[in-house]
Scaffold this motif. Structure first.
Motif, PDB file in Angstrom:
ATOM      1  N   MET A  15       2.279   1.671  -3.463  1.00 15.28           N
ATOM      2  CA  MET A  15       1.240   2.141  -4.386  1.00 15.28           C
ATOM      3  C   MET A  15       1.001   3.636  -4.230  1.00 15.28           C
ATOM      4  N   GLN A  30       0.826  -1.200   0.000  1.00 13.15           N
ATOM      5  CA  GLN A  30       0.000   0.000   0.000  1.00 13.15           C
ATOM      6  C   GLN A  30       0.864   1.255   0.000  1.00 13.15           C
ATOM      7  N   GLU A  44      -5.630   2.792 -10.502  1.00 14.01           N
ATOM      8  CA  GLU A  44      -4.457   2.139 -11.093  1.00 14.01           C
ATOM      9  C   GLU A  44      -4.213   0.742 -10.535  1.00 14.01           C
ATOM     10  N   TYR A  45      -4.571   0.524  -9.268  1.00 14.28           N
ATOM     11  CA  TYR A  45      -4.261  -0.759  -8.630  1.00 14.28           C
ATOM     12  C   TYR A  45      -5.508  -1.572  -8.289  1.00 14.28           C
ATOM     13  N   SER A  92       1.818   6.422  -7.035  1.00 15.39           N
ATOM     14  CA  SER A  92       0.681   7.215  -7.535  1.00 15.39           C
ATOM     15  C   SER A  92       0.882   8.697  -7.253  1.00 15.39           C
ATOM     16  N   ARG A 145      -7.992  -1.022  -6.265  1.00 18.12           N
ATOM     17  CA  ARG A 145      -8.195  -1.105  -4.818  1.00 18.12           C
ATOM     18  C   ARG A 145      -9.443  -0.327  -4.418  1.00 18.12           C
ATOM     19  N   VAL A 168      -4.956   5.868  -6.796  1.00 20.43           N
ATOM     20  CA  VAL A 168      -4.498   4.561  -6.296  1.00 20.43           C
ATOM     21  C   VAL A 168      -5.540   3.485  -6.603  1.00 20.43           C
TER      22      VAL A 168
END
Length: 353
Positions: free
Chosen positions: A240, A237, A270-271, A244, A273, A267
């Motif tokens: 990330m 995390q 892109e990931y 970002s 989440r 975040v």
């Protein structure tokens, strides 16, 4: 892993010349040899003592009074999210010489006497699931596998001669091992806490081992760190968020100030989440990005490029992993771009006419 197990056993005889010594986490399916490796540790390690379901007092008293290498088997219960928190704290602190002490008041000769219990000494923990979370970050994992061959169970009497030789080595060569430890640099192999954990192992390889063993260990440790960083959610995390953040553009007219909401959205996009702005804010605080302000109801945080780089170093994230921070053009640059655009538009219009 066999080399690592061997080095770890040898290192228990020299642990007090190191600043930290990693916890050994043995895991694997049932009947894969976990208990047999624990028995081998009990037979060979420095002042080895086996425990099952230890109490907090049994841990810190054994470590202070006997300087034991604690071998804890059947430790599946340690990962319970709501129980054994104090036990985990003691285990977490046992890997480092500078983690502090447990203080207790004992009655001696009719008086209450304050005593400090040092937690630092080698520790091996075995269980099907292995260690998790913070405790795992202070350990290395040995994954056992089932084989058809049946290995004999080790007993203390089987290795009397070898264990006695290790005690002699401790007496004769402790200062030499300490000198090697101070000279050993593995920053090109692993980073951050992994350097602290594996430095004793590599120092002992200089003393006991060969160049081939060094290279095998180096490759194993690199892969172990990479795998750990992928699995450890809290580190992932943080990475990330920093990556970002490096891609975000600062708020117009607010150099190095970013929108917390925009960062959370980036975040998550892109990931893939679902982090809330509050979670992202807490992680930023943990990283050391603490300056905040409110503008028109939006929370902004201050993160100049040098602070982002410092945070990346703090979690062992290579600087090349971060893209160059986005910057806003100056008013003069914006005006120049606008003039060029207008001039090009006029040229196109004239050409068409």
């Amino acid at each position: 892993e066999m080399i690592l197990c061997k080095r770890w056993i040898e290192g228990t005889f020299f642990y007090d010349v190191f600043e930290a010594y990693p916890i050994q986490s043995i895991l694997g399916v049932s009947e894969s040899g976990k208990s047999r490796l624990c028995l081998l540790n009990l037979a060979l390690c420095y002042h080895a003592e086996g425990l099952i379901d230890p109490t907090e007092a049994s841990i810190f008293r054994a470590k202070e009074e006997d300087k034991v290498s604690l071998i804890v088997d059947e430790a599946e219960y340690l990962n319970h999210p709501h129980l054994y928190a104090t036990l985990r704290i003691l285990i977490n602190a046992s890997y480092s010489k500078y983690s502090g002490y447990v203080t207790r008041y004992d009655e001696m000769d009719g008086k209450r006497v304050k005593r400090r219990f040092d937690l630092y000494s080698p520790m091996c923990i075995s269980g099907i699931a292995g260690l998790e979370g913070v405790t795992l970050s202070r350990a290395f994992r040995i994954v056992m596998r089932r084989v058809k061959k049946d290995f004999p169970k080790a007993t203390p009497t089987m290795y009397n001669t070898l264990r006695d030789m290790l005690y002699v080595l401790r007496i004769r060569h402790a200062f030499e091992v300490h000198k090697l430890y101070e000279q050993t640099d593995i920053s090109d192999i692993v980073s951050a806490r992994f350097e602290e954990l594996f430095k004793p192992i590599f120092s002992l390889t200089k003393f006991f081992g060969t160049q081939e063993e060094w290279e095998i260990l180096a490759q194993w440790c690199k892969e172990y760190e990479e795998n750990f960083r992928v699995e450890a959610l809290n580190v992932a995390q943080e990475e990330m968020i920093l990556v970002s953040l490096s891609k975000l553009t600062p708020i117009q007219g607010q150099p190095d100030w970013y929108s917390l909401k925009e960062l959370a959205e980036k975040v998550n996009l892109e990931y893939n989440r679902k982090l809330s702005s509050k979670t992202v804010s807490n992680i930023l605080y943990r990283l050391g990005i603490t300056r905040r302000k409110k503008v028109r109801g939006y929370t902004l945080f201050y993160a100049p490029p040098e602070l982002i780089e410092e945070c990346a170093k703090r979690i062992g994230l290579p600087s090349e992993s971060l893209p160059s921070p986005q910057t806003l053009p100056s008013p003069e640059e914006e005006e120049k771009v606008a003039e060029n655009w207008l001039q090009e538009a006029e040229n196109v219009e004239q050409a068409e006419n």
